[in-house]
Motif scaffolding. Sequence first.
Motif, PDB file in Angstrom:
ATOM      1  N   ALA A  58       0.818  -1.213   0.000  1.00  0.00           N
ATOM      2  CA  ALA A  58       0.000   0.000   0.000  1.00  0.00           C
ATOM      3  C   ALA A  58       0.847   1.257   0.000  1.00  0.00           C
ATOM      4  CB  ALA A  58      -0.922  -0.007   1.216  1.00  0.00           C
ATOM      5  N   TYR A  59       2.038   1.196   0.576  1.00  0.00           N
ATOM      6  CA  TYR A  59       2.888   2.381   0.683  1.00  0.00           C
ATOM      7  C   TYR A  59       4.082   2.307  -0.282  1.00  0.00           C
ATOM      8  CZ  TYR A  59       0.097   3.861   4.630  1.00  0.00           C
ATOM      9  OH  TYR A  59      -0.947   4.280   5.413  1.00  0.00           O
ATOM     10  N   SER A  60       5.056   1.473  -0.001  1.00  0.00           N
ATOM     11  CA  SER A  60       6.230   1.398  -0.873  1.00  0.00           C
ATOM     12  C   SER A  60       5.860   0.924  -2.266  1.00  0.00           C
ATOM     13  CB  SER A  60       7.279   0.463  -0.265  1.00  0.00           C
ATOM     14  OG  SER A  60       7.838   1.028   0.902  1.00  0.00           O
ATOM     15  N   GLY A  61       4.956  -0.041  -2.365  1.00  0.00           N
ATOM     16  CA  GLY A  61       4.533  -0.526  -3.676  1.00  0.00           C
ATOM     17  C   GLY A  61       3.910   0.581  -4.501  1.00  0.00           C
ATOM     18  N   PHE A  62       3.066   1.377  -3.864  1.00  0.00           N
ATOM     19  CA  PHE A  62       2.435   2.492  -4.568  1.00  0.00           C
ATOM     20  C   PHE A  62       3.469   3.532  -4.986  1.00  0.00           C
ATOM     21  CE2 PHE A  62       0.269   6.514  -4.978  1.00  0.00           C
ATOM     22  CZ  PHE A  62      -0.963   6.200  -5.534  1.00  0.00           C
ATOM     23  N   ALA A  63       4.494   3.733  -4.145  1.00  0.00           N
ATOM     24  CA  ALA A  63       5.443   4.835  -4.360  1.00  0.00           C
ATOM     25  C   ALA A  63       6.557   4.507  -5.337  1.00  0.00           C
ATOM     26  CB  ALA A  63       6.057   5.256  -3.029  1.00  0.00           C
ATOM     27  N   ARG A  64       6.806   3.245  -5.637  1.00  0.00           N
ATOM     28  CA  ARG A  64       7.989   2.905  -6.442  1.00  0.00           C
ATOM     29  C   ARG A  64       8.015   3.592  -7.805  1.00  0.00           C
ATOM     30  NH1 ARG A  64       7.527  -2.101  -3.523  1.00  0.00           N
ATOM     31  NH2 ARG A  64       9.381  -2.301  -2.182  1.00  0.00           N
ATOM     32  N   PRO A  65       6.899   3.699  -8.542  1.00  0.00           N
ATOM     33  CA  PRO A  65       6.969   4.457  -9.800  1.00  0.00           C
ATOM     34  C   PRO A  65       7.365   5.916  -9.592  1.00  0.00           C
ATOM     35  CG  PRO A  65       5.009   3.065  -9.757  1.00  0.00           C
ATOM     36  CD  PRO A  65       5.587   3.025  -8.377  1.00  0.00           C
ATOM     37  N   ALA A  66       6.921   6.525  -8.491  1.00  0.00           N
ATOM     38  CA  ALA A  66       7.293   7.910  -8.208  1.00  0.00           C
ATOM     39  C   ALA A  66       8.766   8.017  -7.870  1.00  0.00           C
ATOM     40  CB  ALA A  66       6.442   8.459  -7.070  1.00  0.00           C
ATOM     41  N   VAL A  67       9.294   7.023  -7.169  1.00  0.00           N
ATOM     42  CA  VAL A  67      10.724   7.016  -6.841  1.00  0.00           C
ATOM     43  C   VAL A  67      11.553   7.042  -8.122  1.00  0.00           C
ATOM     44  CG1 VAL A  67      12.582   5.600  -5.862  1.00  0.00           C
ATOM     45  CG2 VAL A  67      10.449   5.929  -4.588  1.00  0.00           C
ATOM     46  N   GLU A  68      11.156   6.230  -9.101  1.00  0.00           N
ATOM     47  CA  GLU A  68      11.871   6.226 -10.379  1.00  0.00           C
ATOM     48  C   GLU A  68      11.707   7.547 -11.117  1.00  0.00           C
ATOM     49  OE1 GLU A  68      14.032   3.956 -11.334  1.00  0.00           O
ATOM     50  OE2 GLU A  68      13.606   3.090  -9.356  1.00  0.00           O
ATOM     51  N   ALA A  69      10.496   8.126 -11.036  1.00  0.00           N
ATOM     52  CA  ALA A  69      10.256   9.395 -11.730  1.00  0.00           C
ATOM     53  C   ALA A  69      11.037  10.536 -11.082  1.00  0.00           C
ATOM     54  CB  ALA A  69       8.758   9.706 -11.725  1.00  0.00           C
ATOM     55  N   ILE A  70      11.207  10.492  -9.783  1.00  0.00           N
ATOM     56  CA  ILE A  70      12.012  11.510  -9.091  1.00  0.00           C
ATOM     57  C   ILE A  70      13.436  11.487  -9.635  1.00  0.00           C
ATOM     58  CG2 ILE A  70      13.096  12.053  -6.861  1.00  0.00           C
ATOM     59  CD1 ILE A  70      10.398  11.145  -5.572  1.00  0.00           C
ATOM     60  N   ARG A  71      13.996  10.282  -9.767  1.00  0.00           N
ATOM     61  CA  ARG A  71      15.355  10.152 -10.308  1.00  0.00           C
ATOM     62  C   ARG A  71      15.417  10.616 -11.763  1.00  0.00           C
ATOM     63  NH1 ARG A  71      15.483   4.845  -7.478  1.00  0.00           N
ATOM     64  NH2 ARG A  71      16.925   5.018  -5.709  1.00  0.00           N
ATOM     65  N   THR A  72      14.480  10.144 -12.554  1.00  0.00           N
ATOM     66  CA  THR A  72      14.522  10.396 -13.997  1.00  0.00           C
ATOM     67  C   THR A  72      14.378  11.875 -14.326  1.00  0.00           C
ATOM     68  OG1 THR A  72      13.584   8.208 -14.459  1.00  0.00           O
ATOM     69  CG2 THR A  72      13.394   9.873 -16.195  1.00  0.00           C
ATOM     70  N   HIS A  73      13.505  12.555 -13.591  1.00  0.00           N
ATOM     71  CA  HIS A  73      13.171  13.938 -13.949  1.00  0.00           C
ATOM     72  C   HIS A  73      13.874  14.971 -13.081  1.00  0.00           C
ATOM     73  CE1 HIS A  73      10.169  12.736 -16.902  1.00  0.00           C
ATOM     74  NE2 HIS A  73       9.824  11.780 -16.067  1.00  0.00           N
ATOM     75  N   GLY A  74      14.748  14.534 -12.198  1.00  0.00           N
ATOM     76  CA  GLY A  74      15.562  15.472 -11.442  1.00  0.00           C
ATOM     77  C   GLY A  74      14.795  16.327 -10.452  1.00  0.00           C
ATOM     78  N   VAL A  75      13.750  15.747  -9.850  1.00  0.00           N
ATOM     79  CA  VAL A  75      13.033  16.475  -8.797  1.00  0.00           C
ATOM     80  C   VAL A  75      14.017  16.798  -7.667  1.00  0.00           C
ATOM     81  CG1 VAL A  75      11.216  16.294  -7.047  1.00  0.00           C
ATOM     82  CG2 VAL A  75      10.808  15.428  -9.365  1.00  0.00           C
ATOM     83  N   ARG A  76      13.937  18.012  -7.141  1.00  0.00           N
ATOM     84  CA  ARG A  76      14.907  18.458  -6.133  1.00  0.00           C
ATOM     85  C   ARG A  76      14.417  18.287  -4.700  1.00  0.00           C
ATOM     86  NH1 ARG A  76      17.159  24.217  -8.562  1.00  0.00           N
ATOM     87  NH2 ARG A  76      18.013  23.397 -10.523  1.00  0.00           N
ATOM     88  N   ARG A  77      13.105  18.457  -4.474  1.00  0.00           N
ATOM     89  CA  ARG A  77      12.590  18.431  -3.108  1.00  0.00           C
ATOM     90  C   ARG A  77      11.283  17.658  -3.056  1.00  0.00           C
ATOM     91  NH1 ARG A  77      14.025  23.376  -4.444  1.00  0.00           N
ATOM     92  NH2 ARG A  77      15.902  24.242  -3.455  1.00  0.00           N
ATOM     93  N   VAL A  78      11.113  16.901  -1.975  1.00  0.00           N
ATOM     94  CA  VAL A  78       9.862  16.182  -1.729  1.00  0.00           C
ATOM     95  C   VAL A  78       9.436  16.428  -0.284  1.00  0.00           C
ATOM     96  CG1 VAL A  78       8.714  13.942  -1.571  1.00  0.00           C
ATOM     97  CG2 VAL A  78      10.333  14.384  -3.439  1.00  0.00           C
ATOM     98  N   VAL A  79       8.170  16.782  -0.096  1.00  0.00           N
ATOM     99  CA  VAL A  79       7.555  16.883   1.223  1.00  0.00           C
ATOM    100  C   VAL A  79       6.522  15.773   1.310  1.00  0.00           C
ATOM    101  CG1 VAL A  79       6.174  18.291   2.789  1.00  0.00           C
ATOM    102  CG2 VAL A  79       7.894  19.377   1.313  1.00  0.00           C
ATOM    103  N   SER A  80       6.654  14.910   2.318  1.00  0.00           N
ATOM    104  CA  SER A  80       5.796  13.729   2.423  1.00  0.00           C
ATOM    105  C   SER A  80       5.036  13.731   3.739  1.00  0.00           C
ATOM    106  CB  SER A  80       6.650  12.458   2.337  1.00  0.00           C
ATOM    107  OG  SER A  80       5.868  11.298   2.523  1.00  0.00           O
TER     108      SER A  80
END
Length: 297
Positions: free
Chosen positions: A83-105
């Motif tokens: 429910a948590y890490s499984g849902f977030a894994r595509p976002a983790v890859e997108a953060i790397r790919t697109h050079g996101v600088r900051r995340v507030v969770s």
Amino acid sequence: MIVVTAPTGNIGSRVLAEIADGSRPVRAIVRNPAKLPADLRERVEVHTGSHSDPEVLARAFDGADTVFWLVPPDRQAASADEAYSGFARPAVEAIRTHGVRRVVSVSALGRGTAVAEQAGHVTATLAMDDLISDTGVAFRALANPTFMDNLLRQTSVIKEQGMFYDVLPPDYAAPTVCTRDIAAVASRLLLDPSWTGREEVPVLGPEDLSPNQEAEIVSEVLGISVKYQQIPVSALGAQVRANGLSEAMAQSMMDMATAKLNHLDDGVVRTPQHAVETPTTFRQWCAEVLKPAVDKA
């Protein structure tokens, strides 16, 4: 560019409204754009879909430097980790790919406590935080205790039976915070481009209260007698199963409740700054949020 996920929930909707003031461009990822207020739809760039969808994330994160991350509830997940890490894994890859600088969770209290490894939803949330921060992004995890707003689930019981219930002992004082204060802290961070590194931000509300103290306040604000009833963790499990949670998610809720009984939320020393950053008292919240909800129940 700031990206807001879960923008129609109690926290995300407030975050979106607060940061869409024209000072920074804002995108919102939302399954149903019709749920966004019309004035906000005109002020933000809307991306339709789920923030677990790699294609949606690729479009929304392209050119974005800051992301507000909140996982929606999954009542039927096969496990809390899914429910948590499984849902977030595509976002983790997108953060790397697109050079996101900051995340507030939106996260939870408990890191570093003796019970954090067996705390159900909280354990899964902290593991997800680690996945995100391991990308190297600047990261702020808003470490929350129990939400005051959870009491809204019991408005009918409060009105009809003059009671509310939870698993904590009646005299166990613990922090609680309202969702609008969480959103305010998140919004300040999202609009501030100066912070770096990884930190947890404890969001404690202004005071620790016991359930009996909360019952006294609810009674005074509503003008009726309201009592608190402690229930066993097993009764909580039966209730959430009846409300449609999978066995795995029900067990995760029970594990979290047991961890809270074992002082999961006691690991942060309260300072005056917590009341400055999250100023809404339980009494104020009852008057402004709970009472209107009970009146309508």
